[in-house]
Design an enzyme around this catalytic site. Structure first.
Site, PDB file in Angstrom:
ATOM      1  N   HIS A 153       0.825  -1.209   0.000  1.00 15.04           N
ATOM      2  CA  HIS A 153       0.000   0.000   0.000  1.00 15.04           C
ATOM      3  C   HIS A 153       0.871   1.276   0.000  1.00 15.04           C
ATOM      4  O   HIS A 153       0.850   2.050   0.954  1.00 15.04           O
ATOM      5  CB  HIS A 153      -0.895  -0.027   1.252  1.00 15.04           C
ATOM      6  CG  HIS A 153      -2.125   0.816   1.158  1.00 15.04           C
ATOM      7  ND1 HIS A 153      -2.085   2.181   1.070  1.00 15.04           N
ATOM      8  CD2 HIS A 153      -3.439   0.485   1.142  1.00 15.04           C
ATOM      9  CE1 HIS A 153      -3.307   2.656   1.005  1.00 15.04           C
ATOM     10  NE2 HIS A 153      -4.146   1.660   1.050  1.00 15.04           N
ATOM     11  N   GLU A 257      -0.632   1.224  -5.655  1.00 16.24           N
ATOM     12  CA  GLU A 257      -0.454   0.040  -4.806  1.00 16.24           C
ATOM     13  C   GLU A 257      -0.496  -1.238  -5.633  1.00 16.24           C
ATOM     14  O   GLU A 257      -1.557  -1.610  -6.145  1.00 16.24           O
ATOM     15  CB  GLU A 257      -1.564   0.008  -3.759  1.00 16.24           C
ATOM     16  CG  GLU A 257      -1.826   1.318  -3.043  1.00 16.24           C
ATOM     17  CD  GLU A 257      -3.222   1.372  -2.433  1.00 16.24           C
ATOM     18  OE1 GLU A 257      -3.860   0.325  -2.258  1.00 16.24           O
ATOM     19  OE2 GLU A 257      -3.678   2.501  -2.144  1.00 16.24           O
TER      20      GLU A 257
HETATM   21  O1  TA6 Z   1      -6.120   2.193  -0.964  1.00 18.42           O
HETATM   22  C1  TA6 Z   1      -7.223   1.398  -1.132  1.00 18.42           C
HETATM   23  C2  TA6 Z   1      -8.023   1.307   0.156  1.00 18.42           C
HETATM   24  O2  TA6 Z   1      -8.644   0.047   0.236  1.00 18.42           O
HETATM   25  C3  TA6 Z   1      -9.024   2.443   0.223  1.00 18.42           C
HETATM   26  O3  TA6 Z   1     -10.343   1.948   0.013  1.00 18.42           O
HETATM   27  C4  TA6 Z   1      -8.845   3.019   1.625  1.00 18.42           C
HETATM   28  O4  TA6 Z   1      -9.672   2.328   2.536  1.00 18.42           O
HETATM   29  C5  TA6 Z   1      -7.373   2.763   1.839  1.00 18.42           C
HETATM   30  O5  TA6 Z   1      -7.174   1.446   1.325  1.00 18.42           O
HETATM   31  C6  TA6 Z   1      -6.881   2.957   3.241  1.00 18.42           C
HETATM   32  O6  TA6 Z   1      -7.395   1.976   4.080  1.00 18.42           O
HETATM   33  P1  TA6 Z   1      -7.073   2.085   5.661  1.00 18.42           P
HETATM   34  O7  TA6 Z   1      -7.652   0.840   6.254  1.00 18.42           O
HETATM   35  O8  TA6 Z   1      -5.586   2.177   5.805  1.00 18.42           O
HETATM   36  O9  TA6 Z   1      -7.738   3.365   6.111  1.00 18.42           O
END
Ligand code: TA6
Length: 280
Positions: A153, A257
């Site tokens: 991520h 990501e």
């Molecule tokens: O980056 C994709 C994602 O799944 C978004 O939908 C958003 O939720 C992000 O990850 C961050 O997730 P988090 O659980 O770190 O707030």
């Protein structure tokens, strides 16, 4: 070319570049080239292990997104658990590689056992003067098959999201649940960000994507083992709703990501999977 260990963090240097990795989540929280920070980490992020880091390169395993089946938090347990430092694999004039590992007994106590499988994760971080490579291997060390999805991520730092585009996604199919869009063909050579974007692009390929700022390529990533690519920027409201997202931080970040989402990985006992990204 050095490796410095502390109780909670590993710091590596290679030439004029450096990187810092928290044992918590094996989260890369800094990647600097000639002093320039390449990753976004919110200045309100928790770095004490109380919650996943809001920035850097959190590791998503064993599932991307919510997973009510096992009662695990969004994006699984890898980024919520303290990994073991597995030593320095390479330390020479051009590159430094350090390794981290996570097995069931290392999963955060409140999450341990919720995912009923036996596994070994090994995560390596390789720093050179010009690149950062992060590679995740997942091995089935149990007696029955298991299935997972995974993603790195990565929060890239950008000067100004208004001047930032993503290149390399034209012709790819994407889903964007927030706008109820599914299997849409990306028509743009350059994907701009002017509101909340949360897209899973499928089968992007090893060539990955480029980040273009003011017409110049300021970052690019290639991959192997991860078929898909998520592009995310929470924009104003969504970011303001996150307690660990710094004020106005959405303007200075873009998540690109690499992930294995569309086709989950099925591992038989003894099998190993590897997914890797190379950031420039
Ligand atoms: O980056 C994709 C994602 O799944 C978004 O939908 C958003 O939720 C992000 O990850 C961050 O997730 P988090 O659980 O770190 O707030």
């Amino acid at each position: 070319m050095s490796v410095t260990t502390s109780e909670h963090k590993i710091t590596i240097h290679s030439g004029s570049s450096s990187a810092e990795i928290l044992l918590y989540g094996a989260t890369v929280i800094s990647w600097k080239q000639d002093g320039r920070q390449r990753l976004f980490v919110s200045n309100k992020s928790k770095l004490d292990g109380s919650k996943p880091v809001r920035g850097g390169i959190p590791i998503v395993f064993p599932h991307f997104g919510p997973n009510p089946e096992f009662g695990l938090p969004q994006h699984g347990f890898a980024r919520n658990s303290t990994w073991s430092f597995a030593g320095t694999q390479t330390e020479n004039a051009t590159e430094t590689t350090v390794a981290f590992s996570l097995e069931p007994e290392g999963v955060a106590p409140e999450l341990k056992g919720k995912w009923p499988h036996t596994f070994k994760l090994v995560y390596t971080v390789t720093l050179t003067k010009d690149s950062l490579t992060t590679s995740l291997s997942a091995e089935n060390t149990g007696a029955s098959q298991f299935t997972f999805t995974s993603l790195l991520h990565t929060y890239f730092a950008v000067e100004n999201i208004d001047q930032t585009k993503v290149k390399g996604l034209q012709g790819k199919l994407y889903d964007e649940k927030i706008n109820n869009k599914f299997k849409v063909v990306e028509e743009n050579e350059l994907v701009g960000i002017a509101s909340e974007v949360d897209r899973v692009y499928y089968n992007v390929g090893n060539a990955g994507a480029q980040i273009i700022e003011n017409g110049n390529v300021t970052a690019f990533l290639t991959t192997r083992g991860f078929d898909d690519l998520v592009v995310w920027n929470p924009w104003i409201e969504k970011a303001a709703g996150m307690s660990d997202f710094q004020e106005g931080g959405y303007k200075f970040m873009l998540c690109a990501e690499v992930g294995q989402i569309g086709t989950p990985v099925v591992l038989q006992p003894g099998q190993k999977w590897v997914g890797e990204q190379v950031l420039h």
